[in-house]
Design an enzyme around this catalytic site. Sequence first.
Site, PDB file in Angstrom:
ATOM      1  N   GLU A  54       0.825  -1.215   0.000  1.00 22.68           N
ATOM      2  CA  GLU A  54       0.000   0.000   0.000  1.00 22.68           C
ATOM      3  C   GLU A  54       0.858   1.264   0.000  1.00 22.68           C
ATOM      4  O   GLU A  54       0.445   2.305  -0.509  1.00 22.68           O
ATOM      5  CB  GLU A  54      -0.957   0.015   1.193  1.00 22.68           C
ATOM      6  N   PHE A 116     -12.056  -8.207  12.894  1.00 20.17           N
ATOM      7  CA  PHE A 116     -10.898  -8.587  12.083  1.00 20.17           C
ATOM      8  C   PHE A 116     -10.531  -7.459  11.116  1.00 20.17           C
ATOM      9  O   PHE A 116     -11.381  -6.947  10.407  1.00 20.17           O
ATOM     10  CB  PHE A 116     -11.192  -9.878  11.308  1.00 20.17           C
ATOM     11  N   GLN A 117      -9.278  -7.111  11.088  1.00 22.64           N
ATOM     12  CA  GLN A 117      -8.748  -6.024  10.261  1.00 22.64           C
ATOM     13  C   GLN A 117      -9.463  -4.692  10.477  1.00 22.64           C
ATOM     14  O   GLN A 117      -9.580  -3.883   9.577  1.00 22.64           O
ATOM     15  CB  GLN A 117      -8.744  -6.411   8.777  1.00 22.64           C
ATOM     16  N   LYS A 166     -18.044  -1.638   4.931  1.00 25.69           N
ATOM     17  CA  LYS A 166     -18.392  -2.659   3.949  1.00 25.69           C
ATOM     18  C   LYS A 166     -19.887  -2.645   3.632  1.00 25.69           C
ATOM     19  O   LYS A 166     -20.292  -2.852   2.478  1.00 25.69           O
ATOM     20  CB  LYS A 166     -17.959  -4.035   4.468  1.00 25.69           C
ATOM     21  N   MET A 479      23.748   9.975   4.090  1.00 27.86           N
ATOM     22  CA  MET A 479      23.557  11.254   4.765  1.00 27.86           C
ATOM     23  C   MET A 479      23.763  11.095   6.266  1.00 27.86           C
ATOM     24  O   MET A 479      24.364  11.955   6.919  1.00 27.86           O
ATOM     25  CB  MET A 479      22.162  11.806   4.464  1.00 27.86           C
TER      26      MET A 479
END
Lengths: 565, 180
Positions: A54, A116-117, A166, A479
């Site tokens: 993602e 869930f999630q 959903k 760096m």
Amino acid sequence: MTTKRVTGSEALILSLLEEGVDTIFGYPGGAIMPVYDALYDYDKRVNHILTRHEQGAIHGAQGYARVTGKAGVCFATSGPGATNLMTGIADAMIDSTPLVCITGQVASPLLGTDAFQESDILGMSIPVTKWNYQVTSPDEIPQAIAQAFYIANTGRPGPVLIDLTKDAQFGELDFEYKKCTKIRSYVPETPVDPHAVKEAVDLIDAAKKPLILFGHGIIIGRAEQELKEFIEKTGIPAAWTIMGLSALPTDHPLNVGMLGMHGNYGPNVLTNEADLIIAVGMRFDDRVTGKVSEYAKKAKIIHIEIDPAEINKIIKVNVKVLGDSKKALKMLTYNAKENKHEDWLNEFKKCAEIEQEKVINRDLHPVKPGLTMGEVIRLASEKSNHDAILVTDVGQHQMIAQRYFKFKHSRSNVTSGGLGTMGFCLPASMGAQIGAPDRKVIAVIGDGGFQMTIQELGTIAQNKLPVKIILLNNNFLGMVRQWQQLFFEKRYSFTELQNPDFIMIGKGFGIDGHKVDKREDLESSVQKMMDHDGPYLLEVVIEKEDNVFPMVPTGASVSDVILEP
Amino acid sequence: MKKEFIITVYSENHIGLLTRITIVFTRRKINIESLTVSESAIKGIYKFTIVIKETEAQTQKVVNQLEKLIDVLKAFYHTNEEMIYQEIALYKVPIEPIYESDAIEKIVRKAGARILEITKDYVVIERTGHKEETQALFEELNKFHVMQFIRSGRVAITRDPIERLSEFLKERDAFLDSLD
């Protein structure tokens, strides 16, 4: 207007089409599956890029937004999918990049139950979004999307997140779309006040040593031409922040270079000599100002800015000109006197000569055996006729690329400026290539940042995106190592990397490439990469312990810039 | 120099706005001394009254960042002197000392407090005023062992003769219409 009975998911896709979306970067998962199912029927009308993570999706959307000026769109599922967007959202927020992020969410009856999630992405994204909203009913979708695009694109742009439960995706509505044109509590820009312009013009006409500092606001406001006309009429030298880079062609005689920590010598030192600073669409970041209490003490300050919260935030201004940079510059040009500042410009030339001798020659035309980042960047710029889109990651290679790559056209420099997000470059470069399919896109990455999002080589290969990837490999987090050398007594704490065979990895993804470590092979290598049809990975082994100079050490004044170790 | 400022925020009534507003303060590590939220005189528009101890420069920056929030219509800040403000406090005191002497009655009279409820076990006393005043009453009553004490957040109105919000809304509507 006719309405159509559709699911929430289809309404989302139709709304995106109404907003002119042609590309979506995303990654499916449980809570966004209805949306992906609806997308299946629209694959001819919208291009969905399946990334490998993602974070790749959101940086891709950022790259797309930065080269097109249109809001980038990305999809992610709930929970980990949504949280993986977070770095990119924060990056877009601080760099004023318009994004519309759509996340799936568990069904509304499950909200707050640790389903869930499930993650509270709305709560989590509040500090890093311009606006966010959770949709729990399908009827809300068209308006939420319309507002999302309006807010993301107008005023000072930024990322917006819409969280779709959903059940809202599955439910039905009568679809009807109306673009958002105003929100009562939101004023995207204030009209430019002619009195403020008058005050500014008086200062501009009277100034002997005026200096323009321009930033991203010129590019966002599409004010490149207005900037050019303003400096050409008034004869005022202009210096840029890295977010403003490419808004003014590199070879413009009044372009005096880069501001800030690794910027050019002249603009830094002479900031403290100027009697007038005209800041346009920039926000006095600490990397630009150095020590604020010693910043531009001899100068009056004019700040032209669309975001009122930026005025007096860091630097107290004498005249504020609120509003759109394009309109403000037009009014300033019209009212200001024609002028020339030859003596003042000569001071910049003198500084440029000192820098050329002490820093630039050594970087671009080195005599020591090890390859420098500077010579690679110089060749990449030359071989692309100084007309490519440059995408960079974060670190030494970024600063070197900002310093030495040359530009002819605006919207050609894509980098993570404010947040300094390592891993930004590779996915952003694919978004840039999709947004500008006819232009050459060169991704310059260090070996550290490359390994943060290296899996996006898969996305580049699958979509046959002809990105030219230049990997500047010094086997160090360069760096950080430079700072350790200069400020931490060379205590190289966890900055050396054992790297894989990058070319083999590229080949594994189906991307051609080769490795070069000798100067005599460098030019032909860069040429080979440019001529290659399709994506290409050029790994350049560079000097292990080179440093970036000039440098304004943290906490030092801009006039205390160091030219050599 | 840090001192008390009263910040007034007018906003649309949207879920999550309280978090957005408080984050502006927490990000700068500014403690909120008092916070009151309720619907304003204009339906649908909510008013936050927030008290902080800060420098004026920092307060100004916070107010600018509050106004930047999409759902915020307008934010102001004022010193205490520029506003009329009140807090309300409730005190639950055991009943016995009231049977035993008129001490509590005298305290209540002197403070201009009032009694809300009397039961066989306790009385509930209410006092409105500035924090020092409600605190002073607490000290007095606590000689008799206050059982419970609660003080509200601050509510405040400006000394301006005009209602700033309605003026502001008129201007805003006209401005947005002019953009069409």
